[in-house]
Enzyme design. Sequence first.
Site, PDB file in Angstrom:
ATOM      1  N   HIS A   1       0.816  -1.223   0.000  1.00 43.44           N
ATOM      2  CA  HIS A   1       0.000   0.000   0.000  1.00 43.44           C
ATOM      3  C   HIS A   1       0.851   1.276   0.000  1.00 43.44           C
ATOM      4  CE1 HIS A   1      -4.160  -1.651   0.501  1.00 43.44           C
ATOM      5  NE2 HIS A   1      -3.440  -2.727   0.759  1.00 43.44           N
TER       6      HIS A   1
ATOM      7  N   ASP B   1       2.102   2.407  -3.042  1.00 43.46           N
ATOM      8  CA  ASP B   1       2.070   3.015  -4.386  1.00 43.46           C
ATOM      9  C   ASP B   1       1.196   4.275  -4.437  1.00 43.46           C
ATOM     10  OD1 ASP B   1      -0.287   1.494  -4.222  1.00 43.46           O
ATOM     11  OD2 ASP B   1      -0.095   0.617  -6.232  1.00 43.46           O
TER      12      ASP B   1
ATOM     13  N   GLY C   1      -4.504 -11.861  -5.560  1.00 43.65           N
ATOM     14  CA  GLY C   1      -3.418 -10.951  -5.187  1.00 43.65           C
ATOM     15  C   GLY C   1      -2.255 -11.035  -6.148  1.00 43.65           C
TER      16      GLY C   1
ATOM     17  N   SER D   1      -2.778 -10.014  -9.360  1.00 44.57           N
ATOM     18  CA  SER D   1      -3.130  -9.002 -10.368  1.00 44.57           C
ATOM     19  C   SER D   1      -3.633  -9.576 -11.685  1.00 44.57           C
ATOM     20  CB  SER D   1      -1.941  -8.081 -10.643  1.00 44.57           C
ATOM     21  OG  SER D   1      -1.655  -7.352  -9.504  1.00 44.57           O
ATOM     22  N   SER D   2      -4.571 -10.499 -11.577  1.00 43.37           N
ATOM     23  CA  SER D   2      -5.184 -11.021 -12.800  1.00 43.37           C
ATOM     24  C   SER D   2      -5.923  -9.910 -13.544  1.00 43.37           C
ATOM     25  CB  SER D   2      -6.139 -12.172 -12.473  1.00 43.37           C
ATOM     26  OG  SER D   2      -7.076 -11.771 -11.492  1.00 43.37           O
ATOM     27  N   SER D   3      -6.504  -8.971 -12.816  1.00 45.93           N
ATOM     28  CA  SER D   3      -7.253  -7.915 -13.524  1.00 45.93           C
ATOM     29  C   SER D   3      -6.302  -6.958 -14.233  1.00 45.93           C
ATOM     30  CB  SER D   3      -8.208  -7.176 -12.586  1.00 45.93           C
ATOM     31  OG  SER D   3      -7.511  -6.527 -11.553  1.00 45.93           O
TER      32      SER D   3
ATOM     33  N   GLU E   1      -9.494   0.628 -13.127  1.00 44.94           N
ATOM     34  CA  GLU E   1      -9.797   0.271 -11.732  1.00 44.94           C
ATOM     35  C   GLU E   1     -10.453   1.451 -11.006  1.00 44.94           C
ATOM     36  OE1 GLU E   1      -9.357  -2.746 -10.564  1.00 44.94           O
ATOM     37  OE2 GLU E   1      -7.999  -3.592 -12.046  1.00 44.94           O
TER      38      GLU E   1
ATOM     39  N   ASP F   1       0.254  -2.623  -9.897  1.00 44.22           N
ATOM     40  CA  ASP F   1      -0.051  -3.883 -10.583  1.00 44.22           C
ATOM     41  C   ASP F   1       0.232  -3.781 -12.080  1.00 44.22           C
ATOM     42  OD1 ASP F   1      -0.963  -4.285  -8.066  1.00 44.22           O
ATOM     43  OD2 ASP F   1      -3.089  -4.364  -8.572  1.00 44.22           O
TER      44      ASP F   1
ATOM     45  N   TYR G   1     -10.289  -1.559   1.100  1.00 41.36           N
ATOM     46  CA  TYR G   1      -9.144  -0.953   0.407  1.00 41.36           C
ATOM     47  C   TYR G   1      -9.292   0.570   0.312  1.00 41.36           C
ATOM     48  CZ  TYR G   1      -5.524  -0.206  -3.133  1.00 41.36           C
ATOM     49  OH  TYR G   1      -4.417   0.241  -3.810  1.00 41.36           O
TER      50      TYR G   1
HETATM   51  C1  GLA Z   1      -3.512  -3.829  -4.862  1.00 43.02           C
HETATM   52  C2  GLA Z   1      -3.584  -2.522  -5.644  1.00 43.02           C
HETATM   53  C3  GLA Z   1      -2.190  -1.904  -5.790  1.00 43.02           C
HETATM   54  C4  GLA Z   1      -1.493  -1.786  -4.448  1.00 43.02           C
HETATM   55  C5  GLA Z   1      -1.576  -3.093  -3.673  1.00 43.02           C
HETATM   56  C6  GLA Z   1      -1.079  -2.966  -2.266  1.00 43.02           C
HETATM   57  O1  GLA Z   1      -2.784  -4.783  -5.574  1.00 43.02           O
HETATM   58  O2  GLA Z   1      -4.139  -2.751  -6.915  1.00 43.02           O
HETATM   59  O3  GLA Z   1      -2.294  -0.645  -6.423  1.00 43.02           O
HETATM   60  O4  GLA Z   1      -2.021  -0.718  -3.705  1.00 43.02           O
HETATM   61  O5  GLA Z   1      -2.900  -3.599  -3.614  1.00 43.02           O
HETATM   62  O6  GLA Z   1       0.267  -2.615  -2.246  1.00 43.02           O
END
Ligand code: GLA
Length: 384
Positions: free
Chosen positions: A32, A34, A121, A123-125, A157, A169, A219
């Site tokens: 978290h 970014d 977690g 990042s498939s999307s 997103e 991601d 989130y």
């Molecule tokens: C998800 C979000 C990212 C980042 C992470 C946590 O993957 O899409 O932008 O904030 O959580 O680091």
Amino acid sequence: MSNITDMFKAHYGKSPLAVATAPGRLEILGNHTDYNEGITLSAAVSQTTIFAIAPVEGRICRMKDFRDGSEKQFNLDEIDAPAPKDWSNYIKGVIVELRKRNIQIGAFDGAILSDIPLSAGMSSSAALEVSAGFAFAEAFGIDLPKAEWAKIGQGVENNYMGLNSGLLDQFSSIFGQEDGLIYSDFRTNEVVRNVSLPHGYMIVVANSMVKHNLVDSAYNARRVSCENVVKKLQQVDPSIKALRDVSMDMLKANKALLDHQDYLKALHVVGECERVVAGAKMLENNDIEAFGKLLFESHESSKVNFDNSCPELDCLCELATSIPGCLGARLSGGGFGGISIHLVEASYADEYCERLKTAYKLQTGKETETIQCCIGAGAHVERI
Ligand code: GLA
């Protein structure tokens, strides 16, 4: 995976014009950070989403998902809002983001194939957004800088799906390097340098199998907490623009000014930025044991401060402290479920996975799936 061209031909009766490939990613350290203009260590993985495309006349786009056989169809003139529970939203969203940049694309037949675990977690999307973007670039002659494609994915997103995520991601999926971690700066939005994992070590992913749905989760609330802290601290020092600018000393010195829950969230983010700086140096000095400890510290901070862990992830990371061959473990990505990553001596990896699965089952009665991850290259597209 390489037979998507044949599958496309069998399904649509013609060849695709282009095939784009975008990897999933692992957040190695820098949780978290970014959207706080911070820094991260991440990697693209060898699990990918592949998007095959052939432009067609008219306004109707067809999409086939070869993973589960599902099909979607949409009219280019009716995509202003996402449809409920529809994976093609991530593709429609890219088209909508392109329009904001005054770029129009034509209709197409498309197909996807992916081996990235969904909602875990990895990042498939983002991989779907990036593979769609790269496929559109080749099929419709769009020339944009790579970082802009990452922002387009983030825009999907933020604006289309309602998740106020950062750039990590999409950025990792695009800029990932084979056999190396990338150290990224989300103030300047650039990869600062590559950092290698010392030889003989690898990342094992253990999936908690708790489906996180970041859109429905806390989130966005975490992001608001971070922004609250920035607003308060700006009263003390107006030069602060983001949590990136806040040192641990400053945060602690101003604790009394802050809502306690917000303070804890900021403690995590500021701590994560410090751990990324320290962790990259440790890897560069081959101090893998110290790096492993940072992973455990990161998880502890997620659990105690940021409150984005869950009992299953805590159990997986706790087990990592007692099974031989593991140097560190933490939750990876948004949290609230999804995956944990484990830094493991490669020669122990098979045994480690077996012992972790057995111990996890004994403790929780649940199953975990493990993946021995290979770090892969960033997204690319080929004309067929
Ligand atoms: C998800 C979000 C990212 C980042 C992470 C946590 O993957 O899409 O932008 O904030 O959580 O680091």
